[in-house]
Every structure is written in C-alpha cells, then in structure tokens.
Design a protein around this motif. Structure first.
Motif, PDB file in Angstrom:
ATOM      1  N   THR A 319       0.858  -1.427   0.076  1.00 32.17           N
ATOM      2  CA  THR A 319      -0.261  -0.157   0.020  1.00 32.17           C
ATOM      3  C   THR A 319       0.768   1.116  -0.069  1.00 32.17           C
ATOM      4  N   GLN A 358      -4.304  10.195  -4.688  1.00 32.94           N
ATOM      5  CA  GLN A 358      -5.038   9.397  -5.843  1.00 32.94           C
ATOM      6  C   GLN A 358      -4.599   8.066  -5.613  1.00 32.94           C
ATOM      7  N   HIS A 359      -3.405   7.701  -5.154  1.00 30.03           N
ATOM      8  CA  HIS A 359      -2.923   6.168  -4.910  1.00 30.03           C
ATOM      9  C   HIS A 359      -3.861   5.845  -3.769  1.00 30.03           C
ATOM     10  N   CYS A 361      -6.710   6.575  -2.920  1.00 30.58           N
ATOM     11  CA  CYS A 361      -8.140   6.449  -3.511  1.00 30.58           C
ATOM     12  C   CYS A 361      -8.485   4.983  -3.981  1.00 30.58           C
ATOM     13  N   ARG A 362      -7.241   4.249  -4.505  1.00 29.11           N
ATOM     14  CA  ARG A 362      -7.404   3.008  -4.748  1.00 29.11           C
ATOM     15  C   ARG A 362      -7.997   2.011  -3.876  1.00 29.11           C
ATOM     16  N   PHE A 363      -8.124   2.337  -2.595  1.00 31.13           N
ATOM     17  CA  PHE A 363      -8.402   1.543  -1.627  1.00 31.13           C
ATOM     18  C   PHE A 363      -9.625   2.088  -0.883  1.00 31.13           C
ATOM     19  N   SER A 364     -10.604   2.719  -1.540  1.00 28.79           N
ATOM     20  CA  SER A 364     -11.809   3.377  -0.962  1.00 28.79           C
ATOM     21  C   SER A 364     -12.740   2.294  -0.487  1.00 28.79           C
ATOM     22  N   ARG A 367     -14.743   1.045  -3.658  1.00 26.24           N
ATOM     23  CA  ARG A 367     -14.156   0.016  -4.274  1.00 26.24           C
ATOM     24  C   ARG A 367     -14.064  -1.440  -3.526  1.00 26.24           C
ATOM     25  N   GLU A 371     -16.025  -4.513  -5.326  1.00 30.55           N
ATOM     26  CA  GLU A 371     -15.325  -5.672  -5.465  1.00 30.55           C
ATOM     27  C   GLU A 371     -15.934  -7.060  -4.602  1.00 30.55           C
ATOM     28  N   GLN A 403     -12.631   5.811  -8.167  1.00 32.58           N
ATOM     29  CA  GLN A 403     -11.110   5.945  -8.825  1.00 32.58           C
ATOM     30  C   GLN A 403     -10.467   4.603  -8.452  1.00 32.58           C
ATOM     31  N   ALA A 404      -9.877   4.145  -9.910  1.00 29.26           N
ATOM     32  CA  ALA A 404      -9.014   2.802  -9.610  1.00 29.26           C
ATOM     33  C   ALA A 404      -7.562   3.288  -9.426  1.00 29.26           C
TER      34      ALA A 404
END
Length: 404
Positions: A319, A358-359, A361-364, A367, A371, A403-404
């Motif tokens: 992370t 931004q990085h 936000c991949r772990f929101s 998301r 998934e 956001q991916a």
C-alpha cells in the motif's frame, strides 16, 4: 451430485439468505469497519458474533442491527480481558445454528471461520490472517505476554497446540477464502494450503481528505500494543531530539510510550477522529513500524496527502509505494527508522500530495463494496452450477463509480 434442497425453493426469485459471522464486538477498528461496509451491500444479512461488550456504542455504524451472540455473552466479567476466553471460543462458534442460511460469510482473524455449515451452503471466509499467536508468531506472543517460561508457558503452549489442530480442521469447512492482502494470501497458502482471492479492505477516503498546511512534526497512531512497535518509534525519536513526534492512540503500552518519550515527543492518548484527521493533514510524514496484515492507518495518512515511512513487510509493502507515496525501511530497529527519517528529510520536496492521495483512493470503501459484492455473486452462481441446486439469485450490484 447434491439433491436440490427444499428450503431454497425451486424457481424462487428471492435473494439468498445471508449470515455474517464476526468474531467479537468490543471496539470499532479494522475488521469492524469492514463489517460495516459488508452490511451496506447486504443490509438484510443477520450478524452473529461471540459476544458484544460494546454497550451499543457502535450501533450507529451497523444501522442499529442487533447481533446474535453466543453463550460467551453472559461472561461480562471478562469484558476487559476477553482474550482469556480463547479456550472457549472454538466451542462457542460451533454452536451457532446457521442451517437456515444459503450463504455464510465469516469475517475472521481468529475463530469465526470455524462455524459449521452444510454441503448445500456456501461458506466464504474473508480472512485477515491465520491466527498469528497460534502459528508463526507464537514465540513472540508468549514473550510479549511474559509466559514463555515455567508452568504457565507449558499450559499456554499446549493450548496453542490444540488451537492449531482445531484451526486446521476448520479450513475444510470453508468453500472459498478471500485474503485482505497478498501478504495474507501467502500466509493462507503456507498454513492452510489453500488459494485465496485478494480484496483489500476499504478506507474512508471521503472523510480523510487533504487540507491544512504542513507543520514541522511526524505522526504515528494506532492501538498501543506490542506488535505495533510504537515504543520503538518513540525510542528512535529520542535519538533525533531535533525532530518532533506526535503519538495518538491508547492501549496496554500507553504508559511505556509516555515513559520513553523525550521532550520532543507528545503522547496524546486516544483522540476523536477530528483530531486525528487534523494531525494527519498537518504532519510532515506518518511513521508505521508494524508488520501488519493490511494496515488502514497508512492509507488514511496517504488519503490526506501525507507520505508514509513504513516497515517494508506485510500489508504496507503493497500500500506504500517506495519513493512515490513514502519510503520503506527494512528492519524494525531504531537505526532503520532514523535512517528513513534522514532519507525523507533529504527528498521531502519530491513527494506530490495530490499523487499520494490519488494512490490512496484505490483503496476506497466504495471500491471494496463493489469488488466484494461481485465476488460473492460469482461464487454463489458457481456454487449453484456445481451443485445443480435451484438457487435464489444474488441481486446484481448497483451502479458504482470509483477511482481505480
């Protein structure tokens, strides 16, 4: 070939009946936050847990849902020493009657996956870790609890031996494992010889936002327990008297942290989320020295645009991007932390707060929910196809954007 179970009902269009099994409820931390997100996707699910000693303090996070508890609920004398109930937990979790449910989701870092299910039920385990204290961290755990010698140590080792046997027995009752990180997927493979999909837990990136001017201090926050290595971080800053450190958190090692702290270290104890947010936004960098299964705290810091100096093993290796969203150090030692701070001071201008956020936000949370729901959907449909059971369909996931 399995016989079509009558309780599902041929041709029924109802959603499958879902039970979520959570270990225990005494605080609102990592696994509890994940449970809250699971319930947003499956609001009709019933929740079982061994005991709820929270006195309703966190019911708002579960929309007031009442959890179904085991016989351990009556042992409130142990509410401050609930881990002493471990010898009874395996028995307690096996007593839950889940026969009315189509899908059972165990939210497990200890015994939740030990529930008993039938062949026509789908058991999915969201696994935070195989029990650390029963497997590879047994010796460290016994040393930290000061029960590594004498008669108490012999009893503890025998109990953990029996726990490992029981833990392996429960693996066969799980149809599909989901790991909270690649690191945990490897641990599941090592101890259970099972493959696991990886779905990272969610972080409230909507709440943890950038804001405020950076100030001249470093930050660490967590429960003050041995494996978090807060004392090590405090000790490192004693060797850097010109650098300021703020510690947020409470726990058994609070007094130890206070006693180790020099004049450049402020130990604030437990703080409300608003105070934590402000410190995350204003800190130069966040220090994280634990070998964690995933680690929500470093993501919260990055969501605030704050770089993280992290021990490069465990979840943080996945992370925190070395040189981009923070720096890794490779030993849990005073020297390694001091070296990481020194390297950071020399390259502090290279870190872009917007890119760090931004990085993160991949772990929101959003998301995670997408998934997780899609994966449960796919597993249920595959389960129905394999067993040739007339199964109720999982409702298709709602439209999401993240956001991916």
């Amino acid at each position: 070939m399995l016989t079509k179970p009558e309780y599902i009902g041929k041709g029924s269009n109802r959603n499958p009946k879902i039970a979520i099994v959570h270990e225990w409820l005494v605080t609102y931390a990592g696994s509890e936050k994940v449970l809250s997100e699971m319930l947003k996707e499956f609001p009709d699910a019933d929740v079982f847990c061994l005991f709820d000693f929270s006195d309703g303090k966190f019911s708002k996070f579960y929309n007031g849902k009442v959890f179904k508890t085991s016989f351990l609920q009556g042992m409130r004398v142990f509410r401050k020493m609930y881990r002493n109930l471990l010898p009874l937990m395996a028995l307690a979790v096996e007593q839950f009657d889940l026969s009315d449910y189509d899908i059972v989701i165990s939210n497990s870092h200890a015994v939740a996956k030990g529930v008993i299910t039938a062949p026509n039920q789908l058991h999915i385990c969201y696994c935070y870790t195989p029990m650390r204290y029963a497997w590879d961290l047994q010796h460290q755990y016994l040393r930290e609890q000061k029960i590594d010698r004498g008669l108490r140590a012999m009893v503890a080792r025998w109990m953990l031996h029996r726990t490992r046997i029981w833990d392996l027995r429960t693996v066969n009752g799980v149809d599909s494992f989901i790991a909270c990180s690649e690191y945990i997927a490897r641990r599941i493979r090592k101890f259970y010889r099972r493959d696991a999909a990886v779905i990272y837990p969610g972080v409230d990136t909507d709440y943890f936002q950038m804001g405020g001017e950076k100030k001249d201090f470093y930050l660490t926050s967590s429960r003050l327990v041995p494996y978090k290595k807060i004392g090590l971080i405090v000790e490192a800053f004693r060797h850097m008297p010109d650098k300021k450190l703020v510690v947020i958190g409470d726990g058994p090692q609070y007094r130890d942290a206070v006693e180790r702290a020099g004049p450049n270290v402020s130990v604030l104890g437990y703080q409300e989320d608003a105070v934590l947010l402000r410190h995350l936004q204003e800190a130069k960098a966040f220090i994280f020295a634990a070998e964690e299964d995933f680690g929500i705290a470093p993501i919260e810091a990055q969501a605030c645009g704050t770089p993280v100096l992290a021990y490069g093993r465990g979840g943080a290796s996945e992370t925190v991007v070395d040189g981009v969203t923070g720096l890794h150090f490779w030993e849990q030692s005073v020297e390694a932390i001091c070296d990481a701070v020194d390297r950071f001071e020399r390259m502090v201008g290279r870190f872009d707060a917007a890119a760090i956020r931004q990085h993160a936000c991949r772990f929101s949370n959003e998301r995670f929910r997408v998934e997780f729901r899609d994966h449960v959907n796919a597993l249920w449909n595959a389960h129905c196809a394999e067993s040739e059971v007339s199964c109720p369909k999982v409702a298709l996931p709602r439209e999401h954007s993240f956001q991916a």
